[in-house]
Every structure is written in structure tokens, then in C-alpha cells.
Scaffold this motif. Sequence first.
Motif, mmCIF file in Angstrom:
data_model
loop_
_atom_site.group_PDB
_atom_site.id
_atom_site.type_symbol
_atom_site.label_atom_id
_atom_site.label_comp_id
_atom_site.label_asym_id
_atom_site.label_seq_id
_atom_site.Cartn_x
_atom_site.Cartn_y
_atom_site.Cartn_z
ATOM 1 N N UNK A 24 -13.687 1.094 -0.966
ATOM 2 C CA UNK A 24 -14.011 1.099 -2.392
ATOM 3 C C UNK A 24 -12.866 1.676 -3.220
ATOM 4 N N UNK A 25 -12.161 2.642 -2.665
ATOM 5 C CA UNK A 25 -11.026 3.218 -3.388
ATOM 6 C C UNK A 25 -9.907 2.183 -3.562
ATOM 7 N N UNK A 26 -9.735 1.335 -2.541
ATOM 8 C CA UNK A 26 -8.764 0.251 -2.678
ATOM 9 C C UNK A 26 -9.192 -0.714 -3.780
ATOM 10 N N UNK A 27 -10.484 -1.038 -3.813
ATOM 11 C CA UNK A 27 -10.988 -1.930 -4.860
ATOM 12 C C UNK A 27 -10.812 -1.294 -6.236
ATOM 13 N N UNK A 28 -11.038 0.018 -6.317
ATOM 14 C CA UNK A 28 -10.846 0.719 -7.581
ATOM 15 C C UNK A 28 -9.389 0.670 -8.012
ATOM 16 N N UNK A 29 -8.487 0.821 -7.048
ATOM 17 C CA UNK A 29 -7.065 0.728 -7.361
ATOM 18 C C UNK A 29 -6.679 -0.650 -7.865
ATOM 19 N N UNK A 30 -7.206 -1.698 -7.223
ATOM 20 C CA UNK A 30 -6.916 -3.065 -7.666
ATOM 21 C C UNK A 30 -7.508 -3.317 -9.051
ATOM 22 N N UNK A 31 -8.707 -2.773 -9.301
ATOM 23 C CA UNK A 31 -9.344 -2.955 -10.611
ATOM 24 C C UNK A 31 -8.530 -2.278 -11.714
ATOM 25 N N UNK A 32 -8.038 -1.062 -11.442
ATOM 26 C CA UNK A 32 -7.228 -0.361 -12.444
ATOM 27 C C UNK A 32 -5.939 -1.129 -12.722
ATOM 28 N N UNK A 33 -5.386 -1.764 -11.687
ATOM 29 C CA UNK A 33 -4.181 -2.580 -11.848
ATOM 30 C C UNK A 33 -4.448 -3.715 -12.841
ATOM 31 N N UNK A 130 1.518 0.625 -13.332
ATOM 32 C CA UNK A 130 0.146 0.280 -12.958
ATOM 33 C C UNK A 130 -0.244 0.817 -11.592
ATOM 34 N N UNK A 131 0.742 1.239 -10.818
ATOM 35 C CA UNK A 131 0.508 1.614 -9.417
ATOM 36 C C UNK A 131 -0.069 3.017 -9.224
ATOM 37 N N UNK A 132 0.393 4.047 -9.972
ATOM 38 C CA UNK A 132 -0.031 5.413 -9.649
ATOM 39 C C UNK A 132 -1.531 5.661 -9.644
ATOM 40 N N UNK A 133 -2.283 5.031 -10.531
ATOM 41 C CA UNK A 133 -3.726 5.269 -10.519
ATOM 42 C C UNK A 133 -4.357 4.702 -9.250
ATOM 43 N N UNK A 134 -3.782 3.636 -8.715
ATOM 44 C CA UNK A 134 -4.242 3.131 -7.425
ATOM 45 C C UNK A 134 -3.933 4.125 -6.314
ATOM 46 N N UNK A 135 -2.754 4.762 -6.393
ATOM 47 C CA UNK A 135 -2.411 5.789 -5.418
ATOM 48 C C UNK A 135 -3.374 6.967 -5.527
ATOM 49 N N UNK A 136 -3.740 7.314 -6.764
ATOM 50 C CA UNK A 136 -4.691 8.409 -6.969
ATOM 51 C C UNK A 136 -6.029 8.085 -6.307
ATOM 52 N N UNK A 137 -6.480 6.845 -6.460
ATOM 53 C CA UNK A 137 -7.745 6.440 -5.830
ATOM 54 C C UNK A 137 -7.649 6.542 -4.314
#
Length: 283
Positions: A24-33, A130-137
Motif C-alpha cells: 500500500x505504501x508503494x501505491x501511495x507513492x505512485x499516487x503522490x507521483x 515528485x519522488x521524495x514523498x514516495x520515498x517517505x511512504x
Amino acid sequence: MIIHPQFDPVAIQLGPLAIHWYGLMYLLGFASFLILGNYRIKRGHAFLTSKLLDDLLMYGAVGVVLGGRLGEVLFYQPGYYFSHPLEILMVWKGGMSFHGGFIGVLLGVALFARKHGRSFWEVTDFIAPLVPLGLAAGRIGNFINGELWGRVADPKLPWAMLFPQAKMDDLIQAQQSSDLMVTLLNYGGLPRHPSQLYEFALEGLALFALLWCFSAKARARGQVSALFLIGYGLARFGSEYFRTPDAGIFGQSDVISMGQWLSLPMIVIGLALFYLFGKRKAA
């Protein structure tokens, strides 16, 4: 003393189908992207359309998953995974290397740029903020799983945390020091830095703020990408001093970890590129 909450790694159970928090965290990262990417497109900061952004995400997602898993296998645990090859496919259990995923994304971006006739640096400058918030997730996923725990901390540290998953590691370390053995007996474990949360703050939130603000103005092509290399490399290098070092292919070291070895080239290359690109006119 704070005890790790011991979250159930399965977020949703639908019969035989288990949806893990890590996924789910990966999906959240893709969504934020997608959300941030479409925002930048609407603000006129990009050459892309929403349709092309979806295409770019597909290239990046494949690159980060394949590269991240292969990086974990080759950089950190080659012996284990070569002995248990089927576990290479079990990505839901965790075990993804950022540096491997980063290489995978670069390859994906190169293919995307070539397909659509765009400059490689033009694309990377767009995606870098766009990447750092995915890293945060992803770091939140590490914390939920109770993996990648930190080094032993002073018990007086207000946020020092006991990780039950580190029980065996605690025992091994305590046997090497009488003071640590006393601490182990007093607290039932060794207090550790919640390094996943440090990385969440540095590699995620702080790096996002830096890149988002820097890219708000016109910059020379490639400079945003170079700043990402510098920013992530420094954040990761520093946070590794609070994280239990992984053995990696160079062996285990408390002086410089595998993650730090892999971050050093990012810092050096980033500084060189930032200087070279800085001589160009802003795009």
C-alpha cells in the motif's frame, strides 16, 4: 521506553488475498507521483500531458520494483537469495534497495525519453521533485514492518524504541558489552533509534521541500536532477549513522555502511553535474 507497536503487516485480508501495508505504501507513492505531476503539468511546469505522465509512471514503476529487488539481492544479500531463489519474488515481505530501484528508474526514464523524443535530463528534472514523498511512504512501510531498525541509543533518549524483531540482534550486541547486557536485562531489549522515521523526515519530507522550492523557478537543465543526487546522497549518508548497518557485499562495518558506500557516488556525481549544468542558461 517506547515499544514498537508491532503492526500487523497485512492491512486488508480478503479471503486468501492479503494486501500488505508495504504494498500500500508503494501505491501511495505512485499516487503522490500522479497528483503532484498533474499539478505541475497544469501549472505549466512540464512538457508532458496527463496521458504521457501515466506512461512515464508505468516505466518508472517497473524500473523501481525490478531494480529495487535486484539491488537488494545483488548489493545486500546475494548469498541468501541465491540459496533461496524463490524468495526473490516475495517482494511483499520487504527488502527493496533504493539504489537498485534508482538505477531501474533511470533505465526506465531513458527508454521513455527515447520513445517520446525528449531529453533525458528534461524528464529527470520533472520527476525529481515528485519522488521524495514516495520515498517517505516507503520508509513508513519499513517502520510498520519493524524492519531496518536503528542502532543502539541512549535509554534516556525520549523517542528511543524497543524493536521486538531485533531480539536476536540485541542479544548478540549485548554479549559484547557488559553495559549493554545490563541495559538488555533492565529493559527487555536494547533501546534503538527509530531510524526509519529519521529517513522519512530527511529523504522524504526535507528533500521534497528542497526540490519543490528549487524547481519552482527556471533552472538550467539537469540542475534539479543533480540537486536530487546531492540531497538524497547526503540525507542517506547521514541517516545511516543512526541505522543498524547492513552487511552488504563489502561486509558489515560501523564506520561506513553499504548504504553509505552506495550514496557516496551520488553525492560526488551530483556536485559535479550541478556545477557543470550551472554554466548553462536556465530552461
